[in-house]
Design a protein around this motif. Structure first.
Motif, PDB file in Angstrom:
ATOM      1  N   GLY A 253      -4.130  13.002   1.073  1.00  0.00           N
ATOM      2  CA  GLY A 253      -4.532  12.313   2.286  1.00  0.00           C
ATOM      3  C   GLY A 253      -5.753  11.440   2.076  1.00  0.00           C
ATOM      4  N   ILE A 254      -5.769  10.296   2.759  1.00  0.00           N
ATOM      5  CA  ILE A 254      -6.886   9.345   2.656  1.00  0.00           C
ATOM      6  C   ILE A 254      -7.946   9.724   3.684  1.00  0.00           C
ATOM      7  CG2 ILE A 254      -7.544   6.914   2.678  1.00  0.00           C
ATOM      8  CD1 ILE A 254      -4.620   6.228   2.184  1.00  0.00           C
ATOM      9  N   VAL A 255      -9.201   9.658   3.272  1.00  0.00           N
ATOM     10  CA  VAL A 255     -10.315   9.998   4.148  1.00  0.00           C
ATOM     11  C   VAL A 255     -10.958   8.744   4.733  1.00  0.00           C
ATOM     12  CG1 VAL A 255     -12.570  11.129   4.277  1.00  0.00           C
ATOM     13  CG2 VAL A 255     -10.756  12.116   2.864  1.00  0.00           C
ATOM     14  N   HIS A 256     -11.145   7.724   3.915  1.00  0.00           N
ATOM     15  CA  HIS A 256     -11.889   6.541   4.357  1.00  0.00           C
ATOM     16  C   HIS A 256     -11.451   5.339   3.541  1.00  0.00           C
ATOM     17  CE1 HIS A 256     -15.082   4.252   6.165  1.00  0.00           C
ATOM     18  NE2 HIS A 256     -15.699   4.047   5.020  1.00  0.00           N
ATOM     19  N   LEU A 257     -11.542   4.138   4.138  1.00  0.00           N
ATOM     20  CA  LEU A 257     -11.285   2.895   3.425  1.00  0.00           C
ATOM     21  C   LEU A 257     -12.375   1.894   3.748  1.00  0.00           C
ATOM     22  CD1 LEU A 257     -10.101   0.290   5.297  1.00  0.00           C
ATOM     23  CD2 LEU A 257      -8.162   1.817   5.513  1.00  0.00           C
ATOM     24  N   GLN A 258     -12.558   0.933   2.846  1.00  0.00           N
ATOM     25  CA  GLN A 258     -13.535  -0.142   3.072  1.00  0.00           C
ATOM     26  C   GLN A 258     -13.104  -1.376   2.290  1.00  0.00           C
ATOM     27  OE1 GLN A 258     -17.648   0.886   2.427  1.00  0.00           O
ATOM     28  NE2 GLN A 258     -18.354  -1.230   2.521  1.00  0.00           N
ATOM     29  N   TRP A 259     -13.051  -2.521   2.977  1.00  0.00           N
ATOM     30  CA  TRP A 259     -12.738  -3.793   2.333  1.00  0.00           C
ATOM     31  C   TRP A 259     -13.971  -4.344   1.640  1.00  0.00           C
ATOM     32  CZ3 TRP A 259      -7.984  -6.179   2.137  1.00  0.00           C
ATOM     33  CH2 TRP A 259      -6.986  -5.720   3.000  1.00  0.00           C
ATOM     34  N   GLU A 260     -13.761  -5.092   0.558  1.00  0.00           N
ATOM     35  CA  GLU A 260     -14.853  -5.842  -0.038  1.00  0.00           C
ATOM     36  C   GLU A 260     -15.208  -7.016   0.872  1.00  0.00           C
ATOM     37  OE1 GLU A 260     -14.191  -6.965  -4.046  1.00  0.00           O
ATOM     38  OE2 GLU A 260     -14.184  -4.915  -4.804  1.00  0.00           O
ATOM     39  N   GLU A 261     -16.443  -7.497   0.739  1.00  0.00           N
ATOM     40  CA  GLU A 261     -16.944  -8.506   1.658  1.00  0.00           C
ATOM     41  C   GLU A 261     -16.228  -9.848   1.524  1.00  0.00           C
ATOM     42  OE1 GLU A 261     -19.090  -8.492   4.123  1.00  0.00           O
ATOM     43  OE2 GLU A 261     -19.496  -6.358   3.987  1.00  0.00           O
ATOM     44  N   ALA A 262     -15.915 -10.270   0.304  1.00  0.00           N
ATOM     45  CA  ALA A 262     -15.410 -11.627   0.096  1.00  0.00           C
ATOM     46  C   ALA A 262     -14.188 -11.652  -0.803  1.00  0.00           C
ATOM     47  CB  ALA A 262     -16.518 -12.514  -0.485  1.00  0.00           C
ATOM     48  N   SER A 263     -13.298 -10.672  -0.679  1.00  0.00           N
ATOM     49  CA  SER A 263     -12.093 -10.668  -1.508  1.00  0.00           C
ATOM     50  C   SER A 263     -10.994  -9.912  -0.781  1.00  0.00           C
ATOM     51  CB  SER A 263     -12.361 -10.038  -2.872  1.00  0.00           C
ATOM     52  OG  SER A 263     -12.469  -8.625  -2.762  1.00  0.00           O
ATOM     53  N   SER A 264      -9.833  -9.851  -1.416  1.00  0.00           N
ATOM     54  CA  SER A 264      -8.684  -9.155  -0.840  1.00  0.00           C
ATOM     55  C   SER A 264      -8.545  -7.740  -1.394  1.00  0.00           C
ATOM     56  CB  SER A 264      -7.399  -9.938  -1.123  1.00  0.00           C
ATOM     57  OG  SER A 264      -7.195 -10.054  -2.522  1.00  0.00           O
ATOM     58  N   LEU A 265      -9.608  -7.195  -1.956  1.00  0.00           N
ATOM     59  CA  LEU A 265      -9.576  -5.840  -2.507  1.00  0.00           C
ATOM     60  C   LEU A 265     -10.079  -4.845  -1.473  1.00  0.00           C
ATOM     61  CD1 LEU A 265     -10.866  -6.358  -6.160  1.00  0.00           C
ATOM     62  CD2 LEU A 265      -8.527  -6.334  -5.322  1.00  0.00           C
ATOM     63  N   VAL A 266      -9.407  -3.701  -1.396  1.00  0.00           N
ATOM     64  CA  VAL A 266      -9.786  -2.638  -0.480  1.00  0.00           C
ATOM     65  C   VAL A 266      -9.919  -1.349  -1.275  1.00  0.00           C
ATOM     66  CG1 VAL A 266      -7.361  -2.254   0.131  1.00  0.00           C
ATOM     67  CG2 VAL A 266      -9.172  -1.395   1.628  1.00  0.00           C
ATOM     68  N   ALA A 267     -10.999  -0.617  -1.002  1.00  0.00           N
ATOM     69  CA  ALA A 267     -11.264   0.644  -1.698  1.00  0.00           C
ATOM     70  C   ALA A 267     -10.954   1.809  -0.769  1.00  0.00           C
ATOM     71  CB  ALA A 267     -12.717   0.708  -2.157  1.00  0.00           C
ATOM     72  N   THR A 268     -10.470   2.911  -1.363  1.00  0.00           N
ATOM     73  CA  THR A 268     -10.147   4.112  -0.599  1.00  0.00           C
ATOM     74  C   THR A 268     -10.687   5.343  -1.314  1.00  0.00           C
ATOM     75  OG1 THR A 268      -8.004   4.380  -1.725  1.00  0.00           O
ATOM     76  CG2 THR A 268      -8.024   3.102   0.320  1.00  0.00           C
TER      77      THR A 268
END
Length: 507
Positions: free
Chosen positions: A342-357
């Motif tokens: 299960g995923i707990v949290h996500l966050q997009w990078e400020e100036a790109s199409s990459l998202v971290a989880t």
């Protein structure tokens, strides 16, 4: 027939005999039990059990640790982490040990400790100018500390705390509580205002970029947009338009025109903040990730949502391990990225199409929303990751884990070094200058060489003409050419003896 009465079993109600087991009247002695256990192969049984999906403590410690730094100041699970917005050089973490620590990201040195809490610290965050840091525990005790003096300057106690957030442009602190109220204070003056919601938990809240409104999600599934100055609700989304379960998370796009909400009902809703209307709803079919609580639940809870700042995309993270990327313009599912837990949290990078989880398997993953592929994975936690945050240029991720540790990971990207660490500016500038100056120096050297060596009007003739032959190093060793014959001396008649046409001959 004498034993008939002794063997008779008296039944009550709907009871019935399922099976009759004959018992040996002879009582077994300890020696008899030892003889029966002699044939049991304990070693093989234990070895087989150990090999079947179990991991010893030594094996867990031997796992790969991709982190650059580990902060081990907490003695319990670390619940929250935040970076100072100005320099991204300081982190604050709150944990199960009723403490919050402010420490430096570069070396893990503790700047100061936020003490005096009565319960687990679940919220800790910096103000917009990084001068203040607020910490709040589950019991509702809030404290504000001044970073430069490391002193507590304000405290307040409310009901059970749900969320805590600073105003984006002023020393104003907002908090949501389990009784449905939203509190707002001016720090350190203490001026207070409350926004009374329904009689249920104010589970999540965020201030809009204009700093004049706040959107709050509640346990009953309703969403309310509040005017911070007037203290009244601007829009209320509930009923058939709203969620059918408690809100778990929400996010706001960069201009504040849209709000994305997530709920335990498995729905994510896109809401227009100007009209208060639901633009669309997003949902996916549950996949039941291994080890997630969604295996025993009917609905697939939404745990985190976020807007992409570079493209018209949104990301929705589910408890079953699904990361769904939706296109806002078409309102369709673009990619579905599956996690092992299960995923707990996500966050997009400020100036790109990459998202971290981050997920319950203790792994941080970086995904490319354009292709739906995982870019990289970062391991090191021995338990679930409960929170994480990225710095401004997305070069590092700071995580908070259930293993009592916070870790700093350097994120590897094509524009960064092989270890993922961003090159400092003091090292980047000379390298870039050298790369740019080297071709210029070569061109300058070539131009000077052409000017000095050209002997004709066209400099290109020097470049493309064959060079003159070099004189021999040892001319005496070469055979001398044969002598040429000396021509005979020819005698010419004197001009006086030659008769030229048109001229008289001298007598």
């Amino acid at each position: 027939m004498e034993n008939t009465s002794e063997d008779t079993v008296e039944l009550h109600g709907d009871e019935e005999i399922v099976e009759v087991i004959d018992l040996n009247d002879a009582e077994q002695t300890p020696d008899d039990l030892a003889e029966e256990l002699e044939d049991v192969e304990f070693e093989d049984a234990v070895a087989g059990a150990d090999d079947e999906g179990w991991e010893t403590e030594d094996e867990m410690e031997a796992d790969v640790d991709d982190s650059e730094l580990t902060f081990s100041g907490h003695t319990g699970s670390v619940f929250c982490v935040s970076l100072d917005p100005q320099t991204n050089s300081l982190a604050v973490t709150g944990g199960e040990d009723d403490k919050a620590y402010v420490w430096t990201v570069s070396d893990g040195e503790v700047l100061f400790e936020c003490t005096g809490h009565k319960d687990s610290v679940t919220c800790a965050t910096f103000s917009h100018d990084s001068k203040l840091v607020a910490s709040g525990d589950m019991s509702g005790l809030l404290k504000v500390w001044k970073v430069d003096t490391k002193e507590e300057i304000w405290s307040f106690e409310v009901g059970d705390l749900e969320w805590l957030e600073w105003h984006p442009g002023a020393p104003v602190l907002l908090a949501g509580t389990a009784d449905g109220n939203v509190w707002m204070w001016k720090v350190p003056g203490g001026d207070c205002k409350t926004f009374q919601g329904p009689s249920c938990q104010a589970t999540s809240g965020k201030i809009l970029p204009d700093g004049k409104r706040v959107v709050v999600g509640y346990e009953d599934g309703s969403v309310r947009l509040w005017d911070l100055k007037q203290g009244n609700t601007i829009h209320v989304i509930k009923g058939s338009d709203g969620h059918q379960g408690a809100l778990t998370c929400l996010d706001i796009n960069k201009d504040g025109s849209l709000v994305l909400t997530g709920s335990v009902d498995g729905q994510a809703k896109l809401i227009n903040t100007n009209t208060g209307k639901v633009v669309c709803s997003f949902s996916v079919d549950s996949v039941k990730a291994k080890g997630s609580a969604a295996e025993d639940e009917e609905s697939n809870s939404v745990e985190s949502v976020g807007f992409c700042k570079a493209l018209p995309l949104v990301a929705v993270a589910y408890l079953d391990g699904t990361l769904a990327v939706y296109d806002i313009s078409t309102q369709g599912l673009r990619h579905r990225c599956q996690h092992e837990a299960g995923i707990v949290h996500l966050q997009w990078e400020e100036a790109s199409s990459l998202v971290a989880t981050c997920s319950l398997d203790g792994v941080v993953r970086l995904w490319d929303a354009r292709s739906g592929a995982v870019v990289s994975e970062y391991r090191g936690h021995a338990a679930e990751i409960l929170d994480f945050t990225l710095n401004r240029d997305a070069s590092i991720a700071v995580t908070a884990g259930g293993d009592h540790k916070a870790k700093v990971f350097c994120l590897q990207r094509p524009d960064r070094g092989p270890t993922g660490r961003t090159t400092p500016a003091t090292q980047t500038c000379p390298l870039v200058l050298l790369l740019y100056l080297l071709p210029l120096c070569l061109l300058l050297f070539l131009f000077v060489f052409i000017l000095l060596s050209s002997s004709s009007s066209s400099s290109f003739s020097v470049l493309f003409s064959s060079p003159p032959p070099l004189p021999p190093l040892y001319p005496s060793l070469l055979p001398s050419p044969p002598p040429f014959p000396v021509p005979r001396k020819l005698t010419m008649p004197r001009s006086t003896d030659v008769e030229l046409p048109g001229r008289p001959v001298r007598s």
